[in-house]
Enzyme design. Sequence first.
Site, mmCIF file in Angstrom:
data_model
loop_
_atom_site.group_PDB
_atom_site.id
_atom_site.type_symbol
_atom_site.label_atom_id
_atom_site.label_comp_id
_atom_site.label_asym_id
_atom_site.label_seq_id
_atom_site.Cartn_x
_atom_site.Cartn_y
_atom_site.Cartn_z
ATOM 1 N N THR A 21 -10.669 7.970 -14.541
ATOM 2 C CA THR A 21 -10.843 9.146 -13.677
ATOM 3 C C THR A 21 -9.605 9.353 -12.802
ATOM 4 O OG1 THR A 21 -12.092 7.756 -12.128
ATOM 5 C CG2 THR A 21 -13.369 9.160 -13.597
ATOM 6 N N ARG B 264 -21.091 10.383 -15.536
ATOM 7 C CA ARG B 264 -22.231 10.235 -14.639
ATOM 8 C C ARG B 264 -21.982 10.523 -13.160
ATOM 9 N NH1 ARG B 264 -23.008 7.145 -18.917
ATOM 10 N NH2 ARG B 264 -25.093 7.121 -19.802
ATOM 11 N N ILE C 239 -12.286 6.050 -24.527
ATOM 12 C CA ILE C 239 -11.795 6.427 -25.849
ATOM 13 C C ILE C 239 -10.436 7.117 -25.772
ATOM 14 C CG2 ILE C 239 -14.122 6.634 -26.823
ATOM 15 C CD1 ILE C 239 -13.926 9.686 -26.433
ATOM 16 N N HIS D 129 -16.104 1.935 -27.829
ATOM 17 C CA HIS D 129 -16.597 3.257 -28.246
ATOM 18 C C HIS D 129 -15.586 4.016 -29.114
ATOM 19 C CE1 HIS D 129 -19.480 3.152 -24.530
ATOM 20 N NE2 HIS D 129 -19.863 2.373 -25.522
ATOM 21 N N CYS E 37 -11.206 11.261 -42.624
ATOM 22 C CA CYS E 37 -11.974 12.141 -43.497
ATOM 23 C C CYS E 37 -13.220 11.390 -43.976
ATOM 24 C CB CYS E 37 -11.132 12.579 -44.688
ATOM 25 S SG CYS E 37 -12.082 13.473 -45.940
ATOM 26 N N CYS F 98 -12.733 11.205 -48.227
ATOM 27 C CA CYS F 98 -11.720 10.349 -48.875
ATOM 28 C C CYS F 98 -11.173 9.248 -47.960
ATOM 29 C CB CYS F 98 -10.573 11.204 -49.409
ATOM 30 S SG CYS F 98 -9.453 11.833 -48.119
ATOM 31 N N ILE G 164 -10.011 1.804 -8.130
ATOM 32 C CA ILE G 164 -9.465 0.685 -8.905
ATOM 33 C C ILE G 164 -7.932 0.705 -8.951
ATOM 34 C CG2 ILE G 164 -9.659 1.862 -11.157
ATOM 35 C CD1 ILE G 164 -10.596 -0.974 -12.184
#
Length: 243
Positions: A33, A41, A110, A126, A134, A137, A236
């Site tokens: 963040t 959240r 992520i 995650h 794909c 393939c 943090i």
Amino acid sequence: MLREESQEKIEQLKKIVAESDNIVFFGGAGVSTESGIPDFRSVDGLYNQKYKYPPEVMVSHSFYRSHTDEFFEFYKNKMIALEAKPNKAHKKLAQLEQEGKVKAVITQNIDGLHQAAGSKEVLELHGSVHRNYCEKCHKFYPVEYVVKAKGVPICECGGTVKPDVVLYEEGLDNDTMQRAVDYIRKADVLIIGGTSLAVYPAAGFVDYFRGRYLVVINMAETSKSVHADLLIQERIGEVFERL
């Protein structure tokens, strides 16, 4: 301005870090963040914004299957932040790894910012927006391919290019989970940062810790705060900047 109590606690953490060469960091959305990436959240998070469908529905496996166009519209607008840069926490963790102190970063994010900062041993529970494949393939594509695609990204073979991220209703990767548990179980110090630890199975990983110091850095209290040897309720990035 940090409170006097927090400054004293950061000095304690500084001592813990100085004396250990087996630290594992477990982080969540609060780590990113400060790089401008919204979490789910908090008051300003995605859960509290208004959409046609709830965000947790729009990033679910069933929604991806049944409303693929709308999934990618939301995903590209809200889940990818290529302009975001690593912040002080990401950079310090990378430095501590280079110094031989941090053995692994386990993240629920992520965005790939830990790797961008220079961390090598990053376990992405995650997945990552930077990996896309794909479904037909299995050819891999960079995130830029997804961003530039008009609507649903399609492979040259005709298959849909799916982000390698864990959607709601999907299970975590077993190999990544096992490696995370192994690191936590062997760690001397476990630092938890920027996560409410509300999401399982990741939240349960902390129960495997048998080391000396459990440190929690989070603005809000978490379910694990009670058991922490050290709880620092500050941003943090500010905490890591002072280590």
